[in-house]
Every structure is written in structure tokens, then in C-alpha cells.
Motif scaffolding. Structure first.
Motif, PDB file in Angstrom:
ATOM      1  N   LYS A 174     -37.584  -6.797 -46.994  1.00 40.52           N
ATOM      2  CA  LYS A 174     -38.803  -6.041 -46.737  1.00 40.52           C
ATOM      3  C   LYS A 174     -39.853  -7.061 -46.300  1.00 40.52           C
ATOM      4  CE  LYS A 174     -40.015  -2.758 -49.895  1.00 40.52           C
ATOM      5  NZ  LYS A 174     -40.532  -2.318 -51.214  1.00 40.52           N
ATOM      6  N   THR A 175     -40.745  -6.670 -45.403  1.00 39.19           N
ATOM      7  CA  THR A 175     -41.835  -7.576 -45.002  1.00 39.19           C
ATOM      8  C   THR A 175     -43.165  -6.846 -45.189  1.00 39.19           C
ATOM      9  OG1 THR A 175     -40.385  -8.618 -43.379  1.00 39.19           O
ATOM     10  CG2 THR A 175     -42.751  -8.989 -43.085  1.00 39.19           C
ATOM     11  N   SER A 176     -44.118  -7.518 -45.824  1.00 40.23           N
ATOM     12  CA  SER A 176     -45.427  -6.898 -46.036  1.00 40.23           C
ATOM     13  C   SER A 176     -46.465  -7.588 -45.158  1.00 40.23           C
ATOM     14  CB  SER A 176     -45.856  -7.034 -47.504  1.00 40.23           C
ATOM     15  OG  SER A 176     -44.951  -6.341 -48.328  1.00 40.23           O
ATOM     16  N   ILE A 177     -47.272  -6.790 -44.472  1.00 37.36           N
ATOM     17  CA  ILE A 177     -48.359  -7.352 -43.654  1.00 37.36           C
ATOM     18  C   ILE A 177     -49.650  -6.574 -43.933  1.00 37.36           C
ATOM     19  CG2 ILE A 177     -46.859  -8.178 -41.763  1.00 37.36           C
ATOM     20  CD1 ILE A 177     -47.840  -5.736 -40.119  1.00 37.36           C
ATOM     21  N   VAL A 178     -50.785  -7.195 -43.590  1.00 39.43           N
ATOM     22  CA  VAL A 178     -52.068  -6.483 -43.640  1.00 39.43           C
ATOM     23  C   VAL A 178     -52.848  -6.877 -42.388  1.00 39.43           C
ATOM     24  CG1 VAL A 178     -53.024  -8.272 -45.205  1.00 39.43           C
ATOM     25  CG2 VAL A 178     -54.224  -6.123 -44.938  1.00 39.43           C
ATOM     26  N   CYS A 179     -53.502  -5.886 -41.755  1.00 37.08           N
ATOM     27  CA  CYS A 179     -54.244  -6.212 -40.535  1.00 37.08           C
ATOM     28  C   CYS A 179     -55.495  -5.361 -40.392  1.00 37.08           C
ATOM     29  CB  CYS A 179     -53.356  -6.027 -39.307  1.00 37.08           C
ATOM     30  SG  CYS A 179     -52.854  -4.339 -39.025  1.00 37.08           S
ATOM     31  N   LYS A 180     -56.378  -5.843 -39.548  1.00 38.73           N
ATOM     32  CA  LYS A 180     -57.579  -5.073 -39.188  1.00 38.73           C
ATOM     33  C   LYS A 180     -57.448  -4.770 -37.704  1.00 38.73           C
ATOM     34  CE  LYS A 180     -62.301  -4.272 -39.619  1.00 38.73           C
ATOM     35  NZ  LYS A 180     -62.439  -3.391 -38.476  1.00 38.73           N
ATOM     36  N   MET A 181     -57.413  -3.480 -37.374  1.00 33.00           N
ATOM     37  CA  MET A 181     -57.238  -3.091 -35.971  1.00 33.00           C
ATOM     38  C   MET A 181     -58.387  -3.584 -35.110  1.00 33.00           C
ATOM     39  SD  MET A 181     -55.705   0.709 -35.636  1.00 33.00           S
ATOM     40  CE  MET A 181     -57.054   1.460 -36.433  1.00 33.00           C
ATOM     41  N   ASN A 182     -58.067  -3.907 -33.858  1.00 33.63           N
ATOM     42  CA  ASN A 182     -59.080  -4.355 -32.920  1.00 33.63           C
ATOM     43  C   ASN A 182     -59.627  -3.128 -32.188  1.00 33.63           C
ATOM     44  OD1 ASN A 182     -60.671  -5.746 -31.205  1.00 33.63           O
ATOM     45  ND2 ASN A 182     -59.016  -6.730 -30.049  1.00 33.63           N
ATOM     46  N   GLY A 183     -60.744  -2.613 -32.669  1.00 32.73           N
ATOM     47  CA  GLY A 183     -61.327  -1.434 -32.016  1.00 32.73           C
ATOM     48  C   GLY A 183     -60.734  -0.150 -32.567  1.00 32.73           C
ATOM     49  N   GLU A 184     -61.587   0.838 -32.751  1.00 33.98           N
ATOM     50  CA  GLU A 184     -61.093   2.112 -33.252  1.00 33.98           C
ATOM     51  C   GLU A 184     -61.544   3.209 -32.313  1.00 33.98           C
ATOM     52  OE1 GLU A 184     -62.031   2.401 -37.480  1.00 33.98           O
ATOM     53  OE2 GLU A 184     -61.212   0.382 -37.719  1.00 33.98           O
ATOM     54  N   ARG A 185     -60.630   3.612 -31.416  1.00 30.13           N
ATOM     55  CA  ARG A 185     -60.920   4.750 -30.545  1.00 30.13           C
ATOM     56  C   ARG A 185     -59.820   5.770 -30.818  1.00 30.13           C
ATOM     57  NH1 ARG A 185     -57.222   3.648 -27.060  1.00 30.13           N
ATOM     58  NH2 ARG A 185     -56.488   1.514 -27.105  1.00 30.13           N
ATOM     59  N   PRO A 186     -59.971   6.996 -30.280  1.00 30.93           N
ATOM     60  CA  PRO A 186     -58.929   7.985 -30.583  1.00 30.93           C
ATOM     61  C   PRO A 186     -57.558   7.433 -30.215  1.00 30.93           C
ATOM     62  CG  PRO A 186     -60.760   8.996 -29.439  1.00 30.93           C
ATOM     63  CD  PRO A 186     -61.025   7.524 -29.430  1.00 30.93           C
ATOM     64  N   GLY A 187     -56.634   7.515 -31.125  1.00 28.18           N
ATOM     65  CA  GLY A 187     -55.252   7.096 -30.843  1.00 28.18           C
ATOM     66  C   GLY A 187     -54.931   5.657 -31.186  1.00 28.18           C
ATOM     67  N   SER A 188     -55.933   4.841 -31.621  1.00 30.19           N
ATOM     68  CA  SER A 188     -55.648   3.415 -31.899  1.00 30.19           C
ATOM     69  C   SER A 188     -54.552   3.238 -32.952  1.00 30.19           C
ATOM     70  CB  SER A 188     -56.865   2.681 -32.443  1.00 30.19           C
ATOM     71  OG  SER A 188     -57.961   2.889 -31.658  1.00 30.19           O
ATOM     72  N   LEU A 189     -54.690   3.993 -34.049  1.00 28.75           N
ATOM     73  CA  LEU A 189     -53.709   3.822 -35.131  1.00 28.75           C
ATOM     74  C   LEU A 189     -52.336   4.301 -34.675  1.00 28.75           C
ATOM     75  CD1 LEU A 189     -53.043   3.034 -38.025  1.00 28.75           C
ATOM     76  CD2 LEU A 189     -53.772   5.309 -38.760  1.00 28.75           C
ATOM     77  N   CYS A 190     -52.343   5.386 -33.895  1.00 29.22           N
ATOM     78  CA  CYS A 190     -51.090   5.940 -33.385  1.00 29.22           C
ATOM     79  C   CYS A 190     -50.392   4.911 -32.475  1.00 29.22           C
ATOM     80  CB  CYS A 190     -51.402   7.223 -32.638  1.00 29.22           C
ATOM     81  SG  CYS A 190     -49.980   7.962 -31.901  1.00 29.22           S
ATOM     82  N   GLU A 191     -51.177   4.248 -31.604  1.00 28.89           N
ATOM     83  CA  GLU A 191     -50.598   3.233 -30.696  1.00 28.89           C
ATOM     84  C   GLU A 191     -50.029   2.061 -31.482  1.00 28.89           C
ATOM     85  OE1 GLU A 191     -53.755   2.277 -27.982  1.00 28.89           O
ATOM     86  OE2 GLU A 191     -53.758   4.334 -27.211  1.00 28.89           O
ATOM     87  N   LEU A 192     -50.747   1.700 -32.545  1.00 27.12           N
ATOM     88  CA  LEU A 192     -50.273   0.595 -33.388  1.00 27.12           C
ATOM     89  C   LEU A 192     -48.936   0.976 -34.057  1.00 27.12           C
ATOM     90  CD1 LEU A 192     -52.551  -1.688 -35.312  1.00 27.12           C
ATOM     91  CD2 LEU A 192     -50.713  -0.707 -36.595  1.00 27.12           C
ATOM     92  N   LEU A 193     -48.879   2.221 -34.547  1.00 31.30           N
ATOM     93  CA  LEU A 193     -47.646   2.670 -35.213  1.00 31.30           C
ATOM     94  C   LEU A 193     -46.477   2.755 -34.230  1.00 31.30           C
ATOM     95  CD1 LEU A 193     -49.087   5.437 -37.574  1.00 31.30           C
ATOM     96  CD2 LEU A 193     -48.223   3.183 -38.224  1.00 31.30           C
ATOM     97  N   LEU A 194     -46.814   3.070 -32.957  1.00 28.55           N
ATOM     98  CA  LEU A 194     -45.754   3.154 -31.936  1.00 28.55           C
ATOM     99  C   LEU A 194     -45.056   1.802 -31.728  1.00 28.55           C
ATOM    100  CD1 LEU A 194     -47.238   5.477 -29.167  1.00 28.55           C
ATOM    101  CD2 LEU A 194     -45.133   5.822 -30.483  1.00 28.55           C
ATOM    102  N   GLU A 195     -45.788   0.694 -31.987  1.00 30.90           N
ATOM    103  CA  GLU A 195     -45.169  -0.637 -31.845  1.00 30.90           C
ATOM    104  C   GLU A 195     -43.984  -0.766 -32.802  1.00 30.90           C
ATOM    105  OE1 GLU A 195     -45.900  -2.285 -29.419  1.00 30.90           O
ATOM    106  OE2 GLU A 195     -48.030  -2.103 -28.942  1.00 30.90           O
ATOM    107  N   PHE A 196     -44.072  -0.105 -33.962  1.00 33.00           N
ATOM    108  CA  PHE A 196     -42.947  -0.130 -34.903  1.00 33.00           C
ATOM    109  C   PHE A 196     -41.843   0.819 -34.428  1.00 33.00           C
ATOM    110  CE2 PHE A 196     -46.564  -1.236 -37.785  1.00 33.00           C
ATOM    111  CZ  PHE A 196     -46.126  -2.488 -38.165  1.00 33.00           C
TER     112      PHE A 196
END
Ligand SMILES: O=C(O)C(=O)C[C@]1(C(=O)O)C=C[C@@H](O)C=C1
Length: 287
Positions: free
Chosen positions: A203-225
Motif C-alpha cells: 500500500k502507498t500513502s500520499i498527501v497533496c494539495k491540488m494546484n488550483g480548484e476549478r470545476p472538475g479538478s478533483l475528478c481530473e486528479l482521480l482520473l490519473e489513478f
């Protein structure tokens, strides 16, 4: 069995939330069963973590998550903001709480415990002791100690082991609101090149602060996984401490940093982040 293994010349010193009789100590004893190590009690969870960071001890064992009450926020916050440490293993302990008094009395005016057990037994307390005052202290064993030293009418929520160590009587057992109550603990060390055996499930644990918060930012980040077929076993947000409404995100990723798809997903998330901390790759706990 001694509650604390004292080996004055042991090369490994493991810190845990004390005093003797906490669930953290029980976990430390189990984890150190096969190693020669010195177990050192600390009065708070953050002092355990900070002692590892300053090099006062080599390792620290702290709770991070409970199946009823969720994350142990102090652990997440100190790991994200205050120290540079890595998780090297995890351990899941079944948690069975008991109600403990000094002389077995059932007339209780005040119930003392760590905030997590008070929350894990919320329904029980409301049903059986709706008028009792609740007092939060640093640990379940500290609560047991206070009850042992205090006047009648005080009760502690803690383990049967704490009752035995502090000479209390159990008046009710298994009082947690769900039977399958478990807490996940992590073992922390300073950052060195981590040895990965490349066997078994990691298992790998990470913590991050997104660069900019516009509609869909979190969704785009999750898509990387998801694009790389990387599964997430936990997502948690905590205040970023920069401004109200700004958050940091913790991810537990299935797989180790030695696996290319995990490494690539983390790199892609890093590129979408203001900052990203790798909190370590470690073997998954199996019962
Ligand atoms: O007070 C203790 O005995 C601890 O080890 C702390 C702690 C926690 O912080 O969650 C650990 C496990 C249980 O969930 C209850 C309390």
C-alpha cells in the motif's frame, strides 16, 4: 508478561501513547514481539510522532483510523504539516471497550476516556448513562489511572488490560457501538531508502494539495489513478490551514512504489499538485 520491554541498549526504541494499558501499547507489544526493542511511553500522539522526527526514538506507533469514528486527525495533520516521516508498516487491532470503575459501583456521574473511545461508545453512553458528564483525556490508560486515583462515581472507558494494570473493576464489556470495531495503527520512521521486498500486497500513502480548484479538478486528479488501473483504498480530506474551504487530500493507494503504474500515477498527481508528500510504501496488513 511485562507491560513494557526494557532493553537499555536496544538499538530500536519504539514510542507509543502511554501510560501502560493503552491500545497503542498493546499494538507496540505485538509488533515488537520478535524484536529486541525498548518501548517508550509518551503522553500524546503528536509527541510520539515528533520524537521520531527529532531522532529521540527510532520508531513510533500511532493510531491513524478507526472503523467507527474514522480518521485520527492529529496523526494526519502532524504527518502532513509538521514532520518528514514515512510509514513502514501497518497493524489492525480489534478494539473492545469496557466500562471500568474503582470498586465495581454502577452509579456513575462522570465517564472519562480518550475522545475516540467516547465517540466509539456514543450510543451506549446515551442509552445507559445519559446524564453522565464526559471528560476527554489523552488516552484510555490515563483515564483508568484517573479513575483509580479519584473518588467513587468516576468510570473509564478502556480495555480489560487497562483494568488489570490499574486495578479497576469491569462493570460492562463490549460497549462499542459496532461489534467489529477495529483501529489501524502505523509504524513511523525517519526517511531513509526504504527496503521493499517486492513480495506480497503493498500500500502507498500520499498527501497533496491540488494546484488550483476549478470545476472538475478533483475528478481530473482521480482520473490519473483510474487511467493507470490504480485502485484507491482510502481518500480523506483535511483543512489545508491556508484559508477556510481549502483542503489537502490523503490517498491510500493499492500497490507499492516499486510498481511502475503506481509510480507513474503518483508522478502525474504530483504534476497537478502544489505539493505532494509520499508517506511511504508498506506491506498491507493481513489478519
Ligand atoms: O487511548 C488509547 O488506548 C489509545 O491507544 C488511543 C486510541 C486512539 O487514538 O484511537 C487507539 C485505539 C482506540 O481506537 C482508542 C484509542
Amino acid at each position: 508478561m511485562p507491560s513494557v520491554i526494557r532493553e537499555p541498549f536496544a538499538a530500536i526504541q519504539v514510542g507509543y501513547l502511554g501510560p501502560s494499558g493503552t491500545y497503542s501499547e498493546e499494538t507496540a507489544l505485538r509488533l515488537c514481539e520478535k524484536t529486541v526493542c525498548e518501548l517508550k511511553p509518551y503522553t500524546t500522539i503528536d509527541s510520539v510522532i515528533r520524537a521520531v522526527a527529532t531522532g529521540e526514538i527510532t520508531e513510533g506507533i500511532v493510531p491513524i483510523e478507526n472503523s467507527i469514528e474514522g480518521s485520527v486527525n492529529i496523526t494526519l495533520d502532524v504527518l502532513a504539516h509538521d514532520v518528514e516521516l514515512v510509514i513502514v508498516s501497518e497493524f489492525v487491532l480489534p478494539i473492545r471497550h469496557a466500562l471500568l470503575t474503582k470498586g465495581g459501583e454502577k452509579k456513575i456521574d462522570c465517564i472519562i476516556s480518550h475522545p475516540q473511545p467516547l465517540a466509539q461508545c456514543r450510543n451506549y453512553i446515551a442509552r445507559h448513562y445519559p446524564k453522565a458528564r464526559l471528560e476527554a483525556v489523552e488516552s484510555t490508560a490515563k483515564a483508568a489511572q484517573l479513575v483509580a486515583e479519584g473518588a467513587p462515581g468516576l468510570a473509564a472507558i478502556g480495555s480489560l488490560r487497562a483494568a488489570e494494570i490499574h486495578g479497576l473493576t469491569m462493570i460492562d464489556n463490549d460497549i462499542q457501538d459496532c461489534n467489529n470495531n477495529r483501529t489501524r495503527f502505523i509504524l513511523l520512521k525517519q526517511k531513509t531508502s526504504q527496503a521493499i521486498e517486492e513480495q506480497g500486497q503493498y500500500k502507498t500513502s500520499i498527501v497533496c494539495k491540488m494546484n488550483g480548484e476549478r470545476p472538475g479538478s478533483l475528478c481530473e486528479l482521480l482520473l490519473e489513478f483510474s487511467r493507470r488501473d490504480v485502485n484507491l483504498s482510502k481518500i480523506e480530506s483535511r483543512p489545508a490551514r491556508t484559508s477556510l474551504g481549502e483542503y489537502i487530500f490523503f490517498f491510500d493507494i493499492e500497490g507499492g512504489i516499486h510498481e511502475a503504474h503506481v509510480r507513474q500515477a503518483i508522478q502525474a498527481v504530483r504534476e497537478r499538485s502544489l505539493w505532494l508528500k509520499n508517506l511511504g510504501s508498506y506491506p498491507c496488513f493481513v489478519l
